[in-house]
Design a protein around this motif. Structure first.
Motif, PDB file in Angstrom:
ATOM      1  N   GLY A 184     -31.778  24.643   3.517  1.00 14.50           N
ATOM      2  CA  GLY A 184     -33.000  23.890   3.321  1.00 14.50           C
ATOM      3  C   GLY A 184     -33.342  23.140   4.594  1.00 14.50           C
ATOM      4  O   GLY A 184     -32.547  23.095   5.543  1.00 14.50           O
ATOM      5  N   VAL A 185     -34.529  22.571   4.608  1.00 15.36           N
ATOM      6  CA  VAL A 185     -34.957  21.820   5.788  1.00 15.36           C
ATOM      7  C   VAL A 185     -33.960  20.692   6.057  1.00 15.36           C
ATOM      8  O   VAL A 185     -33.632  19.906   5.168  1.00 15.36           O
ATOM      9  CB  VAL A 185     -36.376  21.250   5.597  1.00 15.36           C
ATOM     10  CG1 VAL A 185     -36.760  20.350   6.769  1.00 15.36           C
ATOM     11  CG2 VAL A 185     -37.384  22.387   5.440  1.00 15.36           C
ATOM     12  N   GLY A 186     -33.458  20.648   7.287  1.00 13.97           N
ATOM     13  CA  GLY A 186     -32.476  19.638   7.666  1.00 13.97           C
ATOM     14  C   GLY A 186     -31.046  20.115   7.617  1.00 13.97           C
ATOM     15  O   GLY A 186     -30.152  19.462   8.165  1.00 13.97           O
ATOM     16  N   SER A 187     -30.803  21.252   6.965  1.00 16.13           N
ATOM     17  CA  SER A 187     -29.434  21.776   6.891  1.00 16.13           C
ATOM     18  C   SER A 187     -29.117  22.586   8.137  1.00 16.13           C
ATOM     19  O   SER A 187     -29.998  23.144   8.787  1.00 16.13           O
ATOM     20  CB  SER A 187     -29.248  22.630   5.639  1.00 16.13           C
ATOM     21  OG  SER A 187     -30.058  23.791   5.697  1.00 16.13           O
ATOM     22  N   ARG A 188     -27.848  22.658   8.470  1.00 10.80           N
ATOM     23  CA  ARG A 188     -27.408  23.422   9.629  1.00 10.80           C
ATOM     24  C   ARG A 188     -26.964  24.808   9.177  1.00 10.80           C
ATOM     25  O   ARG A 188     -26.249  24.941   8.179  1.00 10.80           O
ATOM     26  CB  ARG A 188     -26.262  22.707  10.350  1.00 10.80           C
ATOM     27  CG  ARG A 188     -25.708  23.469  11.564  1.00 10.80           C
ATOM     28  CD  ARG A 188     -24.816  22.600  12.402  1.00 10.80           C
ATOM     29  NE  ARG A 188     -25.590  21.572  13.102  1.00 10.80           N
ATOM     30  CZ  ARG A 188     -26.207  21.785  14.255  1.00 10.80           C
ATOM     31  NH1 ARG A 188     -26.181  22.985  14.828  1.00 10.80           N
ATOM     32  NH2 ARG A 188     -26.874  20.811  14.833  1.00 10.80           N
ATOM     33  N   VAL A 189     -27.433  25.822   9.885  1.00 12.85           N
ATOM     34  CA  VAL A 189     -27.051  27.200   9.575  1.00 12.85           C
ATOM     35  C   VAL A 189     -26.202  27.757  10.711  1.00 12.85           C
ATOM     36  O   VAL A 189     -26.289  27.296  11.856  1.00 12.85           O
ATOM     37  CB  VAL A 189     -28.288  28.096   9.345  1.00 12.85           C
ATOM     38  CG1 VAL A 189     -29.001  27.700   8.068  1.00 12.85           C
ATOM     39  CG2 VAL A 189     -29.237  28.027  10.534  1.00 12.85           C
ATOM     40  N   SER A 190     -25.389  28.742  10.378  1.00 15.01           N
ATOM     41  CA  SER A 190     -24.522  29.364  11.365  1.00 15.01           C
ATOM     42  C   SER A 190     -24.639  30.873  11.276  1.00 15.01           C
ATOM     43  O   SER A 190     -25.183  31.426  10.307  1.00 15.01           O
ATOM     44  CB  SER A 190     -23.064  28.936  11.137  1.00 15.01           C
ATOM     45  OG  SER A 190     -22.648  29.262   9.816  1.00 15.01           O
ATOM     46  N   VAL A 191     -24.119  31.560  12.255  1.00 15.31           N
ATOM     47  CA  VAL A 191     -24.190  33.015  12.325  1.00 15.31           C
ATOM     48  C   VAL A 191     -23.444  33.626  11.139  1.00 15.31           C
ATOM     49  O   VAL A 191     -22.307  33.244  10.838  1.00 15.31           O
ATOM     50  CB  VAL A 191     -23.600  33.527  13.647  1.00 15.31           C
ATOM     51  CG1 VAL A 191     -23.582  35.057  13.660  1.00 15.31           C
ATOM     52  CG2 VAL A 191     -24.385  32.986  14.830  1.00 15.31           C
TER      53      VAL A 191
END
Length: 343
Positions: A184-191
């Motif tokens: 969601g907006v503000g969350s950190r995503v990774s590969v």
């Protein structure tokens, strides 16, 4: 017609079912003396009410290759998206969806080749930046030029390099998609993190009851009061929940989606997607009604009521419920005796 529904919570099983009769409309029973009543018009019927819940199922479908923070979100599952649609941004850089089986795993630039290059070329054709004849899985100058044009349309640097995180590939498009519950907006995503879920084409509408009640639910016709109006329903399939209850999935009598062409009206929020349903025990009938205690059966099986003068008048019972009986053979305004009132 759904009226007078009374729901009873089943303690300890996590669902609501009901065992209540439908209350008929108020009837003015006019007494003539102490022993007769006036025939009135009323609607009589009995049904068992249930709660129907709607749910749009989500299936994980795409992993991202971006590293950063989700800054905007552009999909909510309401409309189907096509290849090239921007679904979210990471660190303000747009991420689009493409059609393909190979997940994005590397940056692509001129002179590279492979199935992933072919998927980019297919995406560029879908978005109108590459001619239909171009694209053979080799990242040539024509492809690089198309990439730069595509990048300009997205508002990013037109350097001709497709970053791994620029595209999330899905196995089928068009499709209704949402961000994964963990994104969601503000969350950190990774590969490699799952980022997109495909939403089912139609919602699942179901009733949850105890295993002992399954036969009761399926023993008669069901009516569901959707926002678009009442519809007939059948139990299409049954499965057992983790709590040991039975989840009965509903469909239209012809096997199609119960919500028909109004499925988009079913809310995405499960708490808001609840509807009343009833299994008809006694079909509703409207007509001349008398208290059930005024209806008697003779030795030869004839059903009758008795007039104040003592005359037996044969009647045909159409429906009974909650102390009233709708009959044919008397008219509204007639007077009949109650049982035990004969001289």
């Amino acid at each position: 017609m759904l009226w007078g529904l009374a729901l009873v919570g089943a303690a300890g099983v996590g669902f609501v079912c009901a065992r209540a009769t439908l209350q008929p409309p108020a009837v003015d029973v006019v007494a003539s003396g102490d022993l007769t009543v006036t025939v009135v018009e009323a609607t009589v019927g009995r049904s068992v009410p249930y709660v129907v819940r709607g749910e749009w199922t989500q299936t994980p479908a795409g992993a991202g290759a971006s590293e950063g923070v989700v800054t905007t979100q552009h999909v909510d599952g309401a409309e189907a998206v096509i290849p090239g649609t921007v679904v979210y941004t990471v660190d303000l850089r747009p991420v689009v969806v493409g059609l393909g089986e190979v997940p994005s795993f590397r940056d692509l630039s001129q002179s590279m080749q492979g199935r992933d290059v072919g998927q980019v070329q297919a995406l560029l054709r879908e978005t109108g930046h590459l001619t239909a004849a171009a694209g053979d899985g080799i990242f040539d100058e024509v492809t690089a030029s198309a990439v730069r044009e595509w990048q300009r349309s997205l508002g990013v640097e037109a350097d001709g390099i497709v970053r791994a995180g620029d595209v999330v590939y899905l196995p089928s498009l068009p499709a209704r998609i949402v961000l994964d519950d963990e994104v969601g907006v503000g969350s950190r995503v990774s590969v490699g993190q799952p980022v997109l879920d495909i939403v089912s084409d139609v919602p699942e509408l179901s009733i949850t009851v105890s295993l002992d009640e399954v036969e009761q639910v399926t023993s008669g016709p069901l009516r569901v009061a959707l926002d678009s109006g009442p519809v007939e329903a059948v139990v299409a399939s049954t499965r057992t929940t983790e709590s040991g209850d039975a989840l009965l999935v509903l469909a239209a009598p012809d096997g199609s989606a119960l919500c028909g062409d109004r499925c988009a009206d079913v809310p995405r929020d499960p708490a808001a997607a609840t509807y009343r349903a009833e299994r008809v025990v006694v079909p509703e009938a409207t007509g001349s009604a008398v208290p059930t205690s005024a209806v008697r059966t003779s030795g030869d099986g004839t059903t009758f009521v008795t007039t104040p003068a003592g005359e037996r008048r044969a009647v045909e019972v159409r429906a009974q419920g909650d102390g009233l009986t709708v009959v044919e053979g008397v008219d509204v305004g007639d007077e009949v005796r109650l049982i035990g009132s004969e001289p």
